[in-house]
Motif scaffolding. Structure first.
Motif, PDB file in Angstrom:
ATOM      1  N   TRP A 373      57.968 -43.226 -13.662  1.00 33.90           N
ATOM      2  CA  TRP A 373      57.305 -43.209 -12.531  1.00 33.90           C
ATOM      3  C   TRP A 373      56.027 -43.006 -12.329  1.00 33.90           C
ATOM      4  O   TRP A 373      55.493 -42.388 -13.230  1.00 33.90           O
ATOM      5  N   TYR A 387      61.034 -47.110  -5.678  1.00 27.44           N
ATOM      6  CA  TYR A 387      61.782 -47.836  -6.590  1.00 27.44           C
ATOM      7  C   TYR A 387      61.219 -49.255  -7.053  1.00 27.44           C
ATOM      8  O   TYR A 387      60.943 -49.974  -5.868  1.00 27.44           O
ATOM      9  N   PRO A 388      60.861 -49.939  -7.984  1.00 29.51           N
ATOM     10  CA  PRO A 388      61.269 -49.207  -9.508  1.00 29.51           C
ATOM     11  C   PRO A 388      60.224 -48.679 -10.278  1.00 29.51           C
ATOM     12  O   PRO A 388      60.209 -48.625 -11.270  1.00 29.51           O
ATOM     13  N   SER A 427      64.084 -51.196 -15.277  1.00 31.68           N
ATOM     14  CA  SER A 427      64.840 -50.955 -14.178  1.00 31.68           C
ATOM     15  C   SER A 427      66.045 -51.583 -13.651  1.00 31.68           C
ATOM     16  O   SER A 427      66.774 -51.079 -12.987  1.00 31.68           O
ATOM     17  N   ALA A 450      70.139 -52.415 -16.177  1.00 30.98           N
ATOM     18  CA  ALA A 450      69.148 -51.766 -17.134  1.00 30.98           C
ATOM     19  C   ALA A 450      69.609 -51.600 -18.305  1.00 30.98           C
ATOM     20  O   ALA A 450      70.667 -51.367 -18.501  1.00 30.98           O
ATOM     21  N   PRO A 462      68.583 -46.194 -13.408  1.00 36.32           N
ATOM     22  CA  PRO A 462      67.488 -45.415 -13.258  1.00 36.32           C
ATOM     23  C   PRO A 462      67.666 -44.316 -12.235  1.00 36.32           C
ATOM     24  O   PRO A 462      68.542 -44.268 -11.363  1.00 36.32           O
TER      25      PRO A 462
END
Length: 499
Positions: A373, A387-388, A427, A450, A462
């Motif tokens: 992130w 996201y992602p 992701s 993912a 995720p």
């Protein structure tokens, strides 16, 4: 409809997917294979590629950055690791027990593009038949060139050229004829009325890598009546005709695979002058009865978003010259995002990412690691990534270099559902896990879980953007069994579209 996958698989060659070596890597080399034997690492990369192809079920698969030596006579890619790897991948598809049309896989004979240190090749694999044979879903697909192969061992424009068969191999050389005419199957003839080479044996068609210039206002450099790419990688042009079960032509597809130079000035010149200046690119798609659709796909090496103070970002102008001749990018961010807290194009880079970094252990293995992130700051405040996330996207060498691959279609038919998807194995796709999506940002439609296979105990993936990982968790997520083997396969993500 036709499923198309484009992928730049970094330095693609036989050792990427089928390395026979069982010699343990020397100290310091283990990171390339995650501590595995090279043969085991190659198997994992191969399985990852096949996972993407099974998730997308392509009818046409365009693979660029296929390794090729600059030596060797004629246009045909020499028998090096790149060609061997492409043939091996073709064999994998032809033997896939999950594919009812596995016997229909064929490959356009790869030609060399570029010269010297820029030389590489392009592999275009395609299904000769899609759907269920003998039913209304059946689509027959023929490779039509647009060039022909000649006895002189080069690809040439059909007018005035004498078509010939490809090399049949022997003495260790590959059988190029087998790529277009699979063993045990009858040779096919291109249907009369096709846009290119109607009535010719399919096994004599060839891709095009030399191009006539477009008329003004495009003014590309010309040598000998052809666009002068001055050693850069030329577009790799292939054409197909599709018919129904009664062998009645429904449409023609023309595809250009491109790999622009890896620098801003060179890439800009390549797109705006050289590519725009190719007559085959600039000419309007042929209407009825050909019903032509054109597609440009490739690594354009120019970002989809350019920096724009105060950090909002703006849609690139890189494709504007192609837009003037009616090509529309399918990875097409809006010109700007509505004004709202954290609602900027920069904040949504993760939705547009096609390029990913090597492992960045110093940043990712801190006690406060956010791993994938974003922990960027803007104006002194945390720019939280929806996201992602995008801490893993981009390049460790060039800034603002995270969305450089694209597919552009001409004409754009609004009634079509192109189902464009960046096949993100980190992701997963589509990008819907966070709930509300930003307006006009492509979230994708093709499902892909993912591909992390070794998560810490009790962790789902995720996680949310607010997640913080301990050092051990971050190390596991960043290890070979999770992010490592994905990044080892390629620094680019695959693109999918339905045409």
């Amino acid at each position: 409809m036709t499923n198309v996958v484009y992928w730049n698989i970094e330095n693609f060659g036989i050792n990427k997917v089928n390395n026979p070596s069982r010699k343990r890597p020397r100290y310091g080399e283990g990171g390339r294979c995650g501590g595995n034997l090279p043969a085991v690492a190659a198997l994992q990369r191969r399985n990852h590629i096949l996972t993407i192809l099974r998730a997308t079920q392509p009818d046409i698969f365009v693979l660029i950055e296929v390794s090729a030596s600059a030596t060797g006579a004629g246009d045909l890619a020499p028998d090096t690791g790149g060609l061997q790897g492409a043939i091996f991948l073709l064999q994998q598809l032809r033997n896939d027990p999950t594919d009812p049309n596995r016997d229909a896989w064929r490959m356009v004979p790869p030609l060399k593009v570029g010269t010297g240190g820029r030389t590489e090749s392009v592999a275009v694999l395609y299904r000769g038949i899609s759907g269920t044979a003998g039913t209304p879903t059946e689509v027959r697909r023929y490779f039509t060139g647009p060039n022909v192969w000649t006895g002189g061992g080069v690809s040439a424009v059909a007018a005035g050229a004498v078509p010939a068969a490809y090399p049949a191999g022997g003495a260790g050389a590959p059988n190029i004829q087998d790529l277009l005419n699979p063993q045990g199957q009858p040779a096919r003839t291109i249907p009369a009325g096709a846009q290119y080479n109607g009535g010719l044996a399919e096994g004599m068609a060839a891709a095009r890598i030399a191009f006539a210039p477009a008329p003004a206002p495009a003014v590309p450099p010309v040598v000998g009546g052809l666009v002068n790419f001055n050693g850069l990688r030329q577009p790799f042009m292939v054409s197909f005709v599709e018919t129904n079960q009664a062998n009645v032509i429904t449409r023609n597809l023309t595809l250009f695979a491109v790999h622009a130079p890896p620098n801003h000035g060179g890439a800009t010149n390549f797109i705006n002058i050289l590519l725009r200046g190719v007559l085959d690119v600039a000419a309007a798609p042929a209407g009825a009865p050909h019903n032509e659709i054109k597609l440009i796909c490739g690594d354009f090496n120019l970002n989809a978003i350019y920096a724009q103070p105060p950090g909002a970002g703006g849609r690139t102008t890189a494709y504007d010259q192609l837009r003037t001749i009616n090509y529309v990018p399918l990875l097409n961010p809006p010109p700007a995002m509505p004004v709202a807290p954290n609602l900027t194009l920069d904040a949504y880079q993760g939705y547009l990412a096609t390029h990913i970094r090597p492992k960045r252990t110093k940043q990712q293995l801190t006690q406060q690691s956010r791993f994938l992130w974003s922990d960027n700051t803007a104006g002194g405040a945390l720019l939280a990534a929806p996201y992602p996330g995008y801490n893993y996207i981009g390049s460790d060498m060039v800034s603002n270099f995270f969305s450089i691959d694209n597919m552009l279609v001409n004409p754009l038919v609004l009634a079509n559902n192109y189902q464009f998807t960046v096949m993100n194995p980190v992701s997963g796709t589509p990008f819907t896990a966070a709930g509300a999506m930003p307006p006009d940002v492509p979230i994708g439609t093709r499902p892909l879980p993912a591909q992390f296979t070794n998560l810490p105990a009790g962790m789902a993936w995720p996680q949310s953007p607010a997640a913080v990982y301990a050092v051990g968790q971050a190390r596991t997520l960043n290890g070979w069994a999770n992010y490592g083997y994905l990044r080892s396969t390629s620094d680019h993500l695959a693109l999918f579209a339905v045409l």
